[in-house]
Scaffold this active site. Structure first.
Site, short mmCIF file in Angstrom:
data_model
loop_
_atom_site.label_atom_id
_atom_site.label_comp_id
_atom_site.label_asym_id
_atom_site.label_seq_id
_atom_site.Cartn_x
_atom_site.Cartn_y
_atom_site.Cartn_z
N ASN A 87 34.06 36.47 53.20
CA ASN A 87 34.53 37.47 52.59
C ASN A 87 32.42 37.59 54.66
O ASN A 87 32.16 38.10 55.24
CB ASN A 87 32.32 38.77 52.62
CG ASN A 87 34.13 39.13 51.62
OD1 ASN A 87 34.81 38.62 51.65
ND2 ASN A 87 33.19 39.24 50.69
N CYS B 290 27.47 43.43 46.59
CA CYS B 290 28.07 43.70 47.74
C CYS B 290 27.82 45.02 48.33
O CYS B 290 27.66 45.99 47.91
CB CYS B 290 29.30 43.12 47.62
SG CYS B 290 29.59 41.53 46.74
N GLU C 204 39.19 51.72 36.27
CA GLU C 204 40.31 52.35 37.27
C GLU C 204 41.44 51.30 37.45
O GLU C 204 41.29 49.71 37.21
CB GLU C 204 39.38 52.47 39.05
CG GLU C 204 38.65 53.86 38.53
CD GLU C 204 37.79 54.47 40.22
OE1 GLU C 204 37.08 54.94 39.41
OE2 GLU C 204 39.32 54.40 40.96
N CYS D 1 40.74 48.22 48.75
CA CYS D 1 40.21 47.51 48.01
C CYS D 1 38.21 47.79 48.26
O CYS D 1 38.04 48.42 49.15
CB CYS D 1 39.77 46.13 48.55
SG CYS D 1 41.08 45.68 48.83
N CYS E 44 29.46 47.73 39.07
CA CYS E 44 29.55 46.00 39.08
C CYS E 44 27.75 46.18 39.28
O CYS E 44 27.59 46.71 39.88
CB CYS E 44 30.29 45.84 40.12
SG CYS E 44 30.51 43.86 40.59
N CYS F 110 46.55 46.64 40.22
CA CYS F 110 44.96 46.08 39.64
C CYS F 110 44.34 46.79 39.32
O CYS F 110 45.05 47.87 39.23
CB CYS F 110 44.62 46.04 42.08
SG CYS F 110 42.68 45.97 42.28
N CYS G 111 30.71 47.55 49.44
CA CYS G 111 31.24 47.47 48.34
C CYS G 111 31.29 48.77 47.73
O CYS G 111 29.48 48.92 47.79
CB CYS G 111 31.76 46.57 47.44
SG CYS G 111 32.55 46.67 46.08
N SER H 8 40.26 37.41 41.38
CA SER H 8 39.27 37.31 42.66
C SER H 8 37.74 37.35 42.08
O SER H 8 37.44 37.88 41.45
CB SER H 8 39.37 38.37 43.39
OG SER H 8 38.65 38.66 44.51
N GLY I 292 34.05 45.53 39.33
CA GLY I 292 33.46 44.86 38.06
C GLY I 292 34.15 43.30 38.71
O GLY I 292 34.66 42.85 39.78
N1 SAH Z 1 34.17 41.35 42.02
C1 SAH Z 1 35.65 40.36 42.83
C2 SAH Z 1 36.96 41.27 42.45
C3 SAH Z 1 37.14 42.59 43.04
S1 SAH Z 1 36.52 42.94 45.18
C4 SAH Z 1 35.06 39.96 44.11
O1 SAH Z 1 34.01 39.91 44.61
O2 SAH Z 1 35.82 39.07 44.34
C5 SAH Z 1 38.44 42.64 45.43
C6 SAH Z 1 37.67 42.69 47.02
O3 SAH Z 1 37.72 43.91 47.50
C7 SAH Z 1 37.19 41.28 46.89
O4 SAH Z 1 37.80 40.24 48.07
C8 SAH Z 1 36.00 42.24 47.71
O5 SAH Z 1 35.35 41.18 48.59
C9 SAH Z 1 37.04 43.62 48.65
N2 SAH Z 1 36.04 44.51 49.18
C10 SAH Z 1 35.31 45.11 48.41
N3 SAH Z 1 34.69 46.40 49.04
C11 SAH Z 1 35.36 46.48 49.82
C12 SAH Z 1 35.98 47.26 51.81
N4 SAH Z 1 34.90 48.23 51.11
N5 SAH Z 1 36.73 47.05 51.97
C13 SAH Z 1 37.60 46.38 52.13
N6 SAH Z 1 37.78 45.37 50.99
C14 SAH Z 1 36.44 45.17 50.43
FE1 SF4 Z 2 31.12 43.74 42.81
FE2 SF4 Z 2 33.47 42.90 43.70
FE3 SF4 Z 2 32.14 45.13 44.51
FE4 SF4 Z 2 31.00 43.12 45.46
S1 SF4 Z 2 33.00 43.34 45.99
S2 SF4 Z 2 30.09 44.52 44.35
S3 SF4 Z 2 31.41 41.39 43.31
S4 SF4 Z 2 33.58 44.49 42.67
#
Ligand code: SAH
Ligand code: SF4
Length: 395
Positions: free
Chosen positions: A259, A155, A115, A378, A151, A144, A158, A232, A202
């Site tokens: 975070n 987290c 995506e 995000c 991934c 983006c 996410c 990131s 990812g």
């Molecule tokens: N994997 C990498 C980059 C992709 S995620 C990383 O985690 O940094 C990009 C950003 O989106 C990260 O800062 C992550 O913390 C944030 N993110 C993930 N899930 C989210 C959500 N549900 N709402 C808002 N931000 C989120």
């Molecule tokens: Fe992967 Fe980034 Fe989502 Fe964490 S926030 S699960 S590292 S994509």
């Protein structure tokens, strides 16, 4: 075997049937030039192919008119294809954001889509932009892109994490998402202001070599500036250490997904923190040589009741100040997703959090959610097809 036969044999070295070769897209000028020499052509033909793919966004060998007709035929007959990834599905948000599912030619019958997201006047990572009412009249935009399908990092907040890791994307597939989107919006690199954020699906630093090879393709072949790119990471320390060794002319800006205000909460919401706690991550970040005026971005997802309290803001301010790094904080109110039980904090707590940071002397910006209605914001990337429910056909 004569030299010539040997060279032609090289073209078939993969043992694949003609038409199923690796795509040319993803190879850099040097590799393309070497390939041309291998088939008895002048090496500068490689530069012409690079120009056609990465600057003119041409998708068929037959359309590369700078190549002689006979060479085009020779390449096609030998089974080569340009192989630029193509947009197979597009979802448009009310705010102008578009989310794309991108398909990779040659990756087999199972459509392994990734995506990418297009944000006109976008705020994909560089906060401070304003929204524009007319999305076709963009003066700047953010793209983006994804570095993996799914991934492995897990987290808790996410949606991408729910997929698990399906596979790494190749350099061509990562750079190809960008080219597919540039082509769709007829962007001319150099004329238009386009930022790139490696913040899609990812963890880029768990697919480090392909991620960096994609950056080099985008910089050296497509002519994009690494100063308009931000990667990131969730804090993959060996990746950050390698990143610190990259030459500045191909090194994007760095964002760290912090975070949480401390290791206890961070380990709860990001289990990876048990492997690489905050101090270890910060130490690795310290080894990245920053350019003049460059800052590290700390991303901070606000989870209602979990990470959004005023005392958390004060703790974050102390933590960031203690790093001594030139930095800023990008706040992201949690974007909801099906099956995840966190809550999005009310806008007053978000504003208060930001005010506390700013009051403590930490530059803090609020990242506007983009394309939430189409699961493009995000953490919402999960190849969702049904944007009413967020449930998705997968794979
Ligand atoms: N994997 C990498 C980059 C992709 S995620 C990383 O985690 O940094 C990009 C950003 O989106 C990260 O800062 C992550 O913390 C944030 N993110 C993930 N899930 C989210 C959500 N549900 N709402 C808002 N931000 C989120
Ligand atoms: Fe992967 Fe980034 Fe989502 Fe964490 S926030 S699960 S590292 S994509």
């Amino acid at each position: 075997m004569s030299r010539k036969t040997n060279q032609l044999a090289l073209l078939d070295a993969s043992g694949q049937v003609p038409g199923c070769k690796e795509p040319l897209f993803g190879l850099n000028s040097e590799r393309l030039s070497a390939l041309m020499e291998e088939i008895g052509e002048p090496s500068w033909r490689g530069n012409q192919i690079s120009e056609a793919m990465y600057n003119q966004y041409i998708k068929e060998i037959s359309e590369i008119t700078t190549l002689s007709k006979s060479l085009r035929k020779k390449l096609t007959t030998a089974g080569w294809q340009v192989g630029t990834p193509a947009i197979s599905n597009a979802f448009k948000s009310q705010d102008g954001t578009e989310r794309y599912l991108i398909e990779f030619p040659g990756s087999g019958p199972r459509a392994e889509t990734a995506e990418a997201v297009w944000m006109p006047e976008g705020d994909g990572g560089e906060a401070g932009d304003t929204a524009n009412d007319d999305p076709t009249d963009w003066r700047r935009a953010t793209i983006c892109v994804s570095s993996q399908v799914g991934c492995a990092v897990n987290c808790q907040f996410c949606l991408t994490a729910k997929l698990g890791l399906q596979r790494n994307l190749t350099a061509g597939e990562i750079a190809g998402q960008v080219v597919a989107v540039l082509d769709r919006h007829q962007v001319r690199v150099g004329r238009d202001r386009v930022n790139l954020v490696f913040m899609g699906m990812g963890e880029p630093f768990l697919n480090y070599d392909n991620f960096m090879a994609a950056v080099r393709l985008l910089v050296r072949e497509a002519g994009m500036s690494p100063r308009r790119m931000t990667v990131s990471t969730s804090g993959i320390v060996p990746g950050i250490e390698k990143f610190a060794q990259e030459a500045p002319d191909v090194r994007p800006h760095l964002a760290i997904s912090l975070n949480a205000p401390n290791d206890r909460i961070r380990a709860e919401v990001m289990p990876i923190n048990r492997k690489w706690p905050i101090a270890t991550v910060i130490d690795a970040v310290r080894s990245v040589p920053l350019r003049p005026r460059e800052r590290i971005t700390f991303e901070y997802v606000l989870l209602g009741g979990v990470t959004d309290r005023p005392e958390h803001a004060r703790e974050v301010a102390r933590l960031v100040r203690r790093t001594g790094l030139p930095s800023k904080v990008n706040l992201i109110a949690w974007n909801p997703g099906p099956g995840i039980t966190y809550t999005t904090p009310p806008s007053e707590s978000v504003a208060e959090f930001q005010n506390i940071l700013v009051g403590e002397g930490i530059p803090a910006f609020l990242r506007q959610p983009r394309g939430r209605d189409i699961f493009a914001a995000c953490g919402q990337l999960k190849r969702t097809i049904d944007t009413d429910t967020g449930s998705g056909r997968f794979g």
